[in-house]
Design an enzyme around this catalytic site. Structure first.
Site, PDB file in Angstrom:
ATOM      1  N   ASN A  59       0.761  -1.312   0.082  1.00 10.90           N
ATOM      2  CA  ASN A  59       0.212   0.126  -0.138  1.00 10.90           C
ATOM      3  C   ASN A  59       1.325   1.411   0.117  1.00 10.90           C
ATOM      4  O   ASN A  59       1.170   0.695   0.602  1.00 10.90           O
ATOM      5  CB  ASN A  59      -0.888  -0.155   0.954  1.00 10.90           C
ATOM      6  CG  ASN A  59      -1.663   1.581   1.490  1.00 10.90           C
ATOM      7  OD1 ASN A  59      -1.815   2.261   0.518  1.00 10.90           O
ATOM      8  ND2 ASN A  59      -2.734   1.440   2.244  1.00 10.90           N
ATOM      9  N   ASN A  86       2.522   6.049 -10.345  1.00 10.55           N
ATOM     10  CA  ASN A  86       1.311   6.034 -10.393  1.00 10.55           C
ATOM     11  C   ASN A  86      -0.036   5.763  -9.969  1.00 10.55           C
ATOM     12  O   ASN A  86      -1.515   6.386 -10.053  1.00 10.55           O
ATOM     13  CB  ASN A  86       1.181   4.864 -12.392  1.00 10.55           C
ATOM     14  CG  ASN A  86      -0.128   4.502 -12.545  1.00 10.55           C
ATOM     15  OD1 ASN A  86      -0.245   5.770 -13.125  1.00 10.55           O
ATOM     16  ND2 ASN A  86      -0.744   3.528 -11.875  1.00 10.55           N
ATOM     17  N   SER A 143      -2.356  15.081 -12.854  1.00  9.50           N
ATOM     18  CA  SER A 143      -3.530  15.309 -13.450  1.00  9.50           C
ATOM     19  C   SER A 143      -3.949  16.696 -14.608  1.00  9.50           C
ATOM     20  O   SER A 143      -2.830  17.570 -14.096  1.00  9.50           O
ATOM     21  CB  SER A 143      -4.708  14.818 -12.654  1.00  9.50           C
ATOM     22  OG  SER A 143      -6.150  15.128 -13.529  1.00  9.50           O
ATOM     23  N   TYR A 157      -8.771  15.413  -4.888  1.00 14.48           N
ATOM     24  CA  TYR A 157      -7.715  14.699  -5.874  1.00 14.48           C
ATOM     25  C   TYR A 157      -6.969  15.900  -7.171  1.00 14.48           C
ATOM     26  O   TYR A 157      -6.198  15.773  -6.945  1.00 14.48           O
ATOM     27  CB  TYR A 157      -9.310  14.384  -7.389  1.00 14.48           C
ATOM     28  CG  TYR A 157      -8.203  13.806  -8.277  1.00 14.48           C
ATOM     29  CD1 TYR A 157      -7.974  12.053  -8.216  1.00 14.48           C
ATOM     30  CD2 TYR A 157      -8.384  14.398  -9.059  1.00 14.48           C
ATOM     31  CE1 TYR A 157      -7.583  11.732  -9.242  1.00 14.48           C
ATOM     32  CE2 TYR A 157      -7.822  14.165 -10.596  1.00 14.48           C
ATOM     33  CZ  TYR A 157      -7.112  12.508 -10.488  1.00 14.48           C
ATOM     34  OH  TYR A 157      -6.597  11.659 -11.487  1.00 14.48           O
ATOM     35  N   THR A 160      -4.009  17.174  -4.586  1.00 13.65           N
ATOM     36  CA  THR A 160      -3.377  16.437  -4.442  1.00 13.65           C
ATOM     37  C   THR A 160      -2.506  16.723  -6.278  1.00 13.65           C
ATOM     38  O   THR A 160      -1.403  16.231  -5.886  1.00 13.65           O
ATOM     39  CB  THR A 160      -3.244  14.342  -4.397  1.00 13.65           C
ATOM     40  OG1 THR A 160      -4.771  14.227  -5.611  1.00 13.65           O
ATOM     41  CG2 THR A 160      -4.060  14.637  -2.659  1.00 13.65           C
ATOM     42  N   ILE A 190      -8.306  10.355 -19.947  1.00 15.68           N
ATOM     43  CA  ILE A 190      -7.930   8.236 -20.239  1.00 15.68           C
ATOM     44  C   ILE A 190      -8.954   7.295 -20.310  1.00 15.68           C
ATOM     45  O   ILE A 190      -9.169   7.421 -19.398  1.00 15.68           O
ATOM     46  CB  ILE A 190      -6.419   8.009 -20.110  1.00 15.68           C
ATOM     47  CG1 ILE A 190      -5.989   9.601 -19.940  1.00 15.68           C
ATOM     48  CG2 ILE A 190      -6.014   7.286 -20.299  1.00 15.68           C
ATOM     49  CD1 ILE A 190      -5.384  10.332 -21.182  1.00 15.68           C
TER      50      ILE A 190
HETATM   51  N1  LIG Z   1      -8.154   7.910 -16.100  1.00 13.89           N
HETATM   52  C1  LIG Z   1      -7.450   9.239 -16.612  1.00 13.89           C
HETATM   53  O1  LIG Z   1      -8.370   9.910 -16.615  1.00 13.89           O
HETATM   54  C2  LIG Z   1      -7.184   9.750 -15.671  1.00 13.89           C
HETATM   55  C3  LIG Z   1      -6.909  10.878 -16.038  1.00 13.89           C
HETATM   56  C4  LIG Z   1      -5.309  11.917 -15.878  1.00 13.89           C
HETATM   57  C5  LIG Z   1      -4.692  11.762 -14.349  1.00 13.89           C
HETATM   58  N2  LIG Z   1      -4.833   9.697 -14.199  1.00 13.89           N
HETATM   59  C6  LIG Z   1      -4.022   8.925 -13.005  1.00 13.89           C
HETATM   60  O2  LIG Z   1      -3.367   7.621 -13.264  1.00 13.89           O
HETATM   61  C7  LIG Z   1      -3.058   6.977 -12.539  1.00 13.89           C
HETATM   62  C8  LIG Z   1      -3.739   5.935 -12.683  1.00 13.89           C
HETATM   63  O3  LIG Z   1      -4.915   6.534 -12.889  1.00 13.89           O
HETATM   64  P1  LIG Z   1      -5.676   5.014 -13.782  1.00 13.89           P
HETATM   65  O4  LIG Z   1      -7.135   5.471 -14.406  1.00 13.89           O
HETATM   66  O5  LIG Z   1      -5.362   3.734 -14.287  1.00 13.89           O
HETATM   67  O6  LIG Z   1      -6.877   4.533 -12.117  1.00 13.89           O
HETATM   68  P2  LIG Z   1      -7.195   2.736 -11.887  1.00 13.89           P
HETATM   69  O7  LIG Z   1      -8.386   3.351 -10.855  1.00 13.89           O
HETATM   70  O8  LIG Z   1      -7.488   2.310 -13.213  1.00 13.89           O
HETATM   71  O9  LIG Z   1      -6.514   2.128 -11.633  1.00 13.89           O
HETATM   72  C9  LIG Z   1      -5.465   2.594 -10.400  1.00 13.89           C
HETATM   73  C10 LIG Z   1      -4.394   1.611  -9.656  1.00 13.89           C
HETATM   74  O10 LIG Z   1      -3.996   1.909  -8.074  1.00 13.89           O
HETATM   75  C11 LIG Z   1      -3.752   0.573  -7.549  1.00 13.89           C
HETATM   76  N3  LIG Z   1      -3.753   2.002  -6.633  1.00 13.89           N
HETATM   77  C12 LIG Z   1      -4.722   2.155  -5.542  1.00 13.89           C
HETATM   78  N4  LIG Z   1      -4.284   3.062  -3.929  1.00 13.89           N
HETATM   79  C13 LIG Z   1      -2.845   1.986  -4.143  1.00 13.89           C
HETATM   80  C14 LIG Z   1      -2.239   2.777  -2.936  1.00 13.89           C
HETATM   81  N5  LIG Z   1      -3.113   2.719  -2.170  1.00 13.89           N
HETATM   82  N6  LIG Z   1      -1.557   1.555  -3.363  1.00 13.89           N
HETATM   83  C15 LIG Z   1      -0.688   0.837  -4.864  1.00 13.89           C
HETATM   84  N7  LIG Z   1      -1.834   0.953  -5.656  1.00 13.89           N
HETATM   85  C16 LIG Z   1      -2.935   1.236  -4.918  1.00 13.89           C
HETATM   86  C17 LIG Z   1      -5.436   0.546  -7.767  1.00 13.89           C
HETATM   87  O11 LIG Z   1      -5.361  -0.635  -7.080  1.00 13.89           O
HETATM   88  C18 LIG Z   1      -5.585   0.224  -9.772  1.00 13.89           C
HETATM   89  O12 LIG Z   1      -4.650  -0.775 -10.183  1.00 13.89           O
HETATM   90  C19 LIG Z   1      -3.769   7.372 -11.173  1.00 13.89           C
HETATM   91  O13 LIG Z   1      -2.713   8.302 -10.499  1.00 13.89           O
HETATM   92  C20 LIG Z   1      -4.997   9.035 -11.980  1.00 13.89           C
HETATM   93  O14 LIG Z   1      -4.805  10.159 -10.961  1.00 13.89           O
HETATM   94  C21 LIG Z   1      -5.614   8.901 -14.614  1.00 13.89           C
END
Ligand SMILES: NC(=O)c1ccc[n+]([C@@H]2O[C@H](COP(=O)([O-])OP(=O)(O)OC[C@H]3O[C@@H](n4cnc5c(N)ncnc54)[C@H](O)[C@@H]3O)[C@@H](O)[C@H]2O)c1
Length: 250
Positions: A59, A86, A143, A157, A160, A190
Protein backbone atom coordinates in the site's frame (compact mmCIF):
# COMPACT_ATOMS: atom_id res chain seq x y z
CA UNK A 1 22.75 -3.85 -17.73
CA UNK A 2 18.98 -4.30 -17.41
CA UNK A 3 17.29 -1.26 -15.93
CA UNK A 4 14.93 -1.83 -13.00
CA UNK A 5 11.64 0.10 -12.99
CA UNK A 6 9.08 0.23 -10.18
CA UNK A 7 5.56 1.06 -11.40
CA UNK A 8 3.03 1.68 -8.62
CA UNK A 9 -0.62 0.83 -9.17
CA UNK A 10 0.28 -1.36 -12.15
CA UNK A 11 -2.55 -3.88 -11.78
CA UNK A 12 -4.81 -2.15 -14.27
CA UNK A 13 -5.36 0.96 -16.37
CA UNK A 14 -2.50 3.32 -17.09
CA UNK A 15 -0.05 1.62 -14.70
CA UNK A 16 -0.64 -1.77 -16.30
CA UNK A 17 0.02 -0.33 -19.74
CA UNK A 18 3.24 1.37 -18.56
CA UNK A 19 4.42 -1.92 -17.01
CA UNK A 20 3.77 -3.86 -20.23
CA UNK A 21 5.50 -1.17 -22.30
CA UNK A 22 8.58 -1.09 -20.08
CA UNK A 23 8.80 -4.89 -20.03
CA UNK A 24 8.59 -4.94 -23.84
CA UNK A 25 11.57 -2.55 -23.89
CA UNK A 26 13.79 -4.70 -21.70
CA UNK A 27 13.17 -3.30 -18.24
CA UNK A 28 12.91 -5.57 -15.23
CA UNK A 29 9.52 -4.30 -14.06
CA UNK A 30 8.57 -4.30 -10.41
CA UNK A 31 4.79 -4.60 -10.39
CA UNK A 32 3.33 -2.82 -7.39
CA UNK A 33 -0.31 -2.71 -6.43
CA UNK A 34 -2.23 -2.92 -3.22
CA UNK A 35 -2.48 -6.73 -3.40
CA UNK A 36 -0.45 -9.39 -5.20
CA UNK A 37 -3.66 -10.68 -6.83
CA UNK A 38 -4.18 -7.30 -8.52
CA UNK A 39 -0.95 -7.66 -10.52
CA UNK A 40 -0.90 -11.45 -11.04
CA UNK A 41 -2.43 -11.22 -14.52
CA UNK A 42 -0.06 -8.48 -15.69
CA UNK A 43 2.84 -10.55 -14.38
CA UNK A 44 1.63 -13.57 -16.39
CA UNK A 45 1.25 -11.43 -19.51
CA UNK A 46 4.81 -10.12 -19.20
CA UNK A 47 6.30 -13.56 -18.61
CA UNK A 48 4.37 -15.00 -21.59
CA UNK A 49 5.90 -12.41 -23.90
CA UNK A 50 9.42 -13.11 -22.66
CA UNK A 51 9.72 -10.07 -20.39
CA UNK A 52 10.85 -9.85 -16.77
CA UNK A 53 8.69 -8.77 -13.89
CA UNK A 54 8.46 -9.21 -10.17
CA UNK A 55 5.42 -8.73 -7.95
CA UNK A 56 5.79 -6.29 -5.06
CA UNK A 57 2.46 -5.78 -3.30
CA UNK A 58 2.33 -2.79 -0.97
CA UNK A 59 0.00 0.00 0.00
CA UNK A 60 1.81 3.15 -1.15
CA UNK A 61 -0.03 5.09 1.55
CA UNK A 62 1.84 3.12 4.23
CA UNK A 63 5.43 4.38 4.62
CA UNK A 64 6.56 1.17 6.38
CA UNK A 65 5.27 -1.02 3.55
CA UNK A 66 6.90 1.23 0.96
CA UNK A 67 10.26 1.18 2.73
CA UNK A 68 10.17 -2.64 2.99
CA UNK A 69 9.21 -2.95 -0.66
CA UNK A 70 12.06 -0.70 -1.85
CA UNK A 71 14.65 -2.40 0.38
CA UNK A 72 13.47 -5.80 -0.89
CA UNK A 73 13.75 -4.69 -4.52
CA UNK A 74 17.28 -3.35 -4.03
CA UNK A 75 18.39 -6.43 -2.07
CA UNK A 76 17.15 -8.66 -4.92
CA UNK A 77 18.01 -6.55 -7.98
CA UNK A 78 20.94 -4.52 -6.70
CA UNK A 79 19.50 -1.26 -8.04
CA UNK A 80 16.44 0.78 -8.90
CA UNK A 81 16.58 3.04 -11.94
CA UNK A 82 13.04 4.23 -12.54
CA UNK A 83 10.13 5.05 -10.27
CA UNK A 84 6.72 5.66 -11.81
CA UNK A 85 4.44 7.08 -9.13
CA UNK A 86 1.21 6.06 -10.82
CA UNK A 87 -1.05 4.70 -8.04
CA UNK A 88 -3.99 6.99 -7.49
CA UNK A 89 -7.61 7.10 -6.41
CA UNK A 90 -10.49 9.42 -7.22
CA UNK A 91 -13.46 8.42 -5.05
CA UNK A 92 -16.93 9.15 -6.39
CA UNK A 93 -20.49 8.66 -5.11
CA UNK A 94 -22.85 7.36 -7.81
CA UNK A 95 -20.24 8.41 -10.33
CA UNK A 96 -20.10 12.01 -9.08
CA UNK A 97 -17.61 13.86 -6.90
CA UNK A 98 -18.63 14.72 -3.34
CA UNK A 99 -18.74 18.54 -3.05
CA UNK A 100 -16.13 19.98 -0.71
CA UNK A 101 -18.67 21.14 1.88
CA UNK A 102 -19.95 17.58 2.26
CA UNK A 103 -16.65 15.70 1.91
CA UNK A 104 -15.77 13.51 4.89
CA UNK A 105 -12.45 14.03 6.61
CA UNK A 106 -11.73 10.33 6.10
CA UNK A 107 -12.21 10.55 2.34
CA UNK A 108 -9.98 13.66 2.16
CA UNK A 109 -7.26 11.90 4.14
CA UNK A 110 -7.47 8.73 2.03
CA UNK A 111 -6.91 10.63 -1.20
CA UNK A 112 -4.06 12.72 0.23
CA UNK A 113 -2.46 9.58 1.67
CA UNK A 114 -2.53 7.61 -1.58
CA UNK A 115 -2.10 10.29 -4.27
CA UNK A 116 0.34 12.65 -2.60
CA UNK A 117 1.90 11.06 0.48
CA UNK A 118 2.28 7.76 -1.39
CA UNK A 119 4.30 9.45 -4.13
CA UNK A 120 6.51 11.14 -1.53
CA UNK A 121 7.10 7.86 0.37
CA UNK A 122 8.11 6.02 -2.82
CA UNK A 123 10.45 8.84 -3.87
CA UNK A 124 11.86 9.19 -0.35
CA UNK A 125 12.86 5.54 -0.13
CA UNK A 126 14.25 5.12 -3.66
CA UNK A 127 16.30 8.34 -3.55
CA UNK A 128 19.22 7.06 -1.42
CA UNK A 129 19.70 4.22 -3.91
CA UNK A 130 19.39 6.46 -6.96
CA UNK A 131 21.85 8.91 -5.40
CA UNK A 132 24.35 6.11 -4.81
CA UNK A 133 23.96 5.03 -8.45
CA UNK A 134 24.10 8.67 -9.56
CA UNK A 135 21.22 7.78 -11.85
CA UNK A 136 17.47 7.85 -11.57
CA UNK A 137 14.27 8.72 -13.38
CA UNK A 138 11.17 9.62 -11.40
CA UNK A 139 7.87 10.04 -13.24
CA UNK A 140 4.95 11.34 -11.22
CA UNK A 141 1.40 10.88 -12.43
CA UNK A 142 -0.27 14.24 -12.16
CA UNK A 143 -3.42 15.20 -14.06
CA UNK A 144 -5.01 18.05 -15.94
CA UNK A 145 -6.68 18.55 -12.51
CA UNK A 146 -3.27 19.71 -11.27
CA UNK A 147 -3.28 22.49 -13.86
CA UNK A 148 -6.82 23.85 -13.76
CA UNK A 149 -10.22 23.45 -12.10
CA UNK A 150 -12.00 20.39 -13.40
CA UNK A 151 -15.66 20.15 -12.44
CA UNK A 152 -15.74 16.37 -12.41
CA UNK A 153 -12.85 16.03 -9.93
CA UNK A 154 -13.13 16.23 -6.15
CA UNK A 155 -11.28 18.90 -4.16
CA UNK A 156 -8.99 16.28 -2.65
CA UNK A 157 -8.04 14.99 -6.10
CA UNK A 158 -7.39 18.48 -7.51
CA UNK A 159 -5.34 19.37 -4.44
CA UNK A 160 -3.20 16.23 -4.55
CA UNK A 161 -2.50 16.51 -8.27
CA UNK A 162 -1.47 20.15 -7.78
CA UNK A 163 0.75 18.94 -4.93
CA UNK A 164 2.31 16.31 -7.18
CA UNK A 165 3.55 19.11 -9.42
CA UNK A 166 5.14 20.80 -6.40
CA UNK A 167 6.79 17.52 -5.43
CA UNK A 168 8.06 17.19 -9.00
CA UNK A 169 9.60 20.67 -8.91
CA UNK A 170 11.26 20.02 -5.54
CA UNK A 171 12.66 16.67 -6.61
CA UNK A 172 13.86 18.11 -9.91
CA UNK A 173 15.55 21.07 -8.21
CA UNK A 174 17.20 19.16 -5.39
CA UNK A 175 18.10 15.88 -7.06
CA UNK A 176 19.12 16.88 -10.59
CA UNK A 177 22.74 17.30 -9.47
CA UNK A 178 22.83 13.57 -8.61
CA UNK A 179 21.76 12.42 -12.06
CA UNK A 180 18.17 11.97 -10.97
CA UNK A 181 15.49 13.64 -13.09
CA UNK A 182 11.84 14.06 -12.12
CA UNK A 183 8.92 14.95 -14.36
CA UNK A 184 5.12 14.90 -14.18
CA UNK A 185 2.77 13.48 -16.74
CA UNK A 186 -0.58 15.26 -16.77
CA UNK A 187 -3.21 13.09 -18.47
CA UNK A 188 -6.57 14.53 -19.46
CA UNK A 189 -9.38 11.99 -20.04
CA UNK A 190 -7.87 8.54 -20.47
CA UNK A 191 -10.01 5.44 -20.96
CA UNK A 192 -9.68 3.40 -17.74
CA UNK A 193 -11.82 2.11 -14.86
CA UNK A 194 -11.25 5.41 -13.04
CA UNK A 195 -12.58 7.39 -16.01
CA UNK A 196 -15.46 4.96 -16.68
CA UNK A 197 -16.68 5.38 -13.08
CA UNK A 198 -18.13 8.71 -14.22
CA UNK A 199 -21.54 8.67 -16.02
CA UNK A 200 -21.30 8.41 -19.79
CA UNK A 201 -23.13 11.72 -20.40
CA UNK A 202 -20.51 13.58 -18.33
CA UNK A 203 -17.66 11.95 -20.24
CA UNK A 204 -19.46 12.97 -23.46
CA UNK A 205 -19.60 16.60 -22.28
CA UNK A 206 -15.89 16.47 -21.47
CA UNK A 207 -15.16 15.04 -24.91
CA UNK A 208 -16.59 18.22 -26.43
CA UNK A 209 -14.01 20.29 -24.50
CA UNK A 210 -11.08 18.26 -25.85
CA UNK A 211 -9.82 19.89 -29.06
CA UNK A 212 -8.87 16.57 -30.72
CA UNK A 213 -12.37 15.20 -29.82
CA UNK A 214 -10.95 11.90 -28.59
CA UNK A 215 -10.31 10.35 -25.22
CA UNK A 216 -6.73 9.36 -24.58
CA UNK A 217 -5.60 5.75 -24.28
CA UNK A 218 -3.32 4.28 -21.59
CA UNK A 219 -0.87 3.67 -24.46
CA UNK A 220 -0.55 7.46 -24.98
CA UNK A 221 0.66 7.84 -21.41
CA UNK A 222 2.89 4.76 -21.53
CA UNK A 223 4.77 6.05 -24.62
CA UNK A 224 5.58 9.33 -22.84
CA UNK A 225 6.62 7.49 -19.68
CA UNK A 226 8.95 5.28 -21.70
CA UNK A 227 10.64 8.31 -23.22
CA UNK A 228 11.00 10.20 -19.92
CA UNK A 229 12.46 7.06 -18.33
CA UNK A 230 15.14 6.77 -21.03
CA UNK A 231 18.76 7.89 -20.72
CA UNK A 232 18.14 10.15 -23.73
CA UNK A 233 15.66 12.23 -21.72
CA UNK A 234 18.33 13.29 -19.21
CA UNK A 235 17.99 17.02 -19.92
CA UNK A 236 14.25 17.02 -19.24
CA UNK A 237 13.84 17.75 -15.56
CA UNK A 238 10.90 19.37 -13.75
CA UNK A 239 8.59 19.29 -16.75
CA UNK A 240 4.83 18.87 -16.46
CA UNK A 241 3.70 17.29 -19.70
CA UNK A 242 0.01 17.52 -20.58
CA UNK A 243 -1.28 14.48 -22.50
CA UNK A 244 -4.83 15.60 -22.97
CA UNK A 245 -5.59 16.30 -26.63
CA UNK A 246 -5.27 20.01 -25.91
CA UNK A 247 -7.83 20.16 -23.08
CA UNK A 248 -5.52 22.20 -20.81
CA UNK A 249 -5.31 25.06 -23.28
CA UNK A 250 -9.09 25.46 -23.62
N1 LIG B 1 -7.82 7.82 -16.28
C1 LIG B 1 -7.72 9.14 -16.37
O1 LIG B 1 -8.48 9.79 -17.12
C2 LIG B 1 -6.67 9.88 -15.59
C3 LIG B 1 -6.54 11.25 -15.83
C4 LIG B 1 -5.57 11.96 -15.14
C5 LIG B 1 -4.74 11.31 -14.23
N2 LIG B 1 -4.89 9.97 -14.02
C6 LIG B 1 -3.99 9.36 -13.04
O2 LIG B 1 -3.35 8.23 -13.60
C7 LIG B 1 -3.09 7.26 -12.57
C8 LIG B 1 -3.68 5.92 -12.97
O3 LIG B 1 -5.07 6.10 -13.21
P1 LIG B 1 -6.00 4.97 -13.86
O4 LIG B 1 -7.02 5.69 -14.63
O5 LIG B 1 -5.19 3.91 -14.50
O6 LIG B 1 -6.71 4.44 -12.51
P2 LIG B 1 -7.24 3.00 -12.11
O7 LIG B 1 -8.18 3.24 -10.98
O8 LIG B 1 -7.74 2.26 -13.29
O9 LIG B 1 -5.91 2.26 -11.58
C9 LIG B 1 -5.26 2.68 -10.41
C10 LIG B 1 -4.44 1.52 -9.85
O10 LIG B 1 -3.82 2.00 -8.63
C11 LIG B 1 -3.96 0.99 -7.63
N3 LIG B 1 -3.92 1.57 -6.30
C12 LIG B 1 -4.89 2.35 -5.71
N4 LIG B 1 -4.53 2.64 -4.45
C13 LIG B 1 -3.31 2.05 -4.24
C14 LIG B 1 -2.44 2.00 -3.13
N5 LIG B 1 -2.77 2.59 -1.98
N6 LIG B 1 -1.27 1.34 -3.24
C15 LIG B 1 -0.96 0.71 -4.40
N7 LIG B 1 -1.76 0.72 -5.50
C16 LIG B 1 -2.93 1.37 -5.41
C17 LIG B 1 -5.32 0.37 -7.94
O11 LIG B 1 -5.46 -0.92 -7.30
C18 LIG B 1 -5.31 0.31 -9.46
O12 LIG B 1 -4.70 -0.88 -9.93
C19 LIG B 1 -3.71 7.84 -11.29
O13 LIG B 1 -2.70 8.49 -10.54
C20 LIG B 1 -4.71 8.85 -11.81
O14 LIG B 1 -4.98 9.86 -10.88
C21 LIG B 1 -5.84 9.24 -14.67
Amino acid sequence: MDRVALVTGSGRGIGRCIALKFAAHGYIVILNDITADSVAQVHEEILKTGGSSIIAAANVADPGEVENMVEHIVSQQGRIDVLVNNAGISPKQDGMKVPIDRMSVTEWQQVVNVNLNGAFYCARFVLPHMKKQRYGRIINMSSIAGQKYIDVSGAHYITTKTGINGLTRSLAGEMGQFGITTNSLAPGRIISDMMLAVPEEINWQILNSIPVREYGKPEDIAEAALFLASEDAGHINGAILPIDGGWTVT
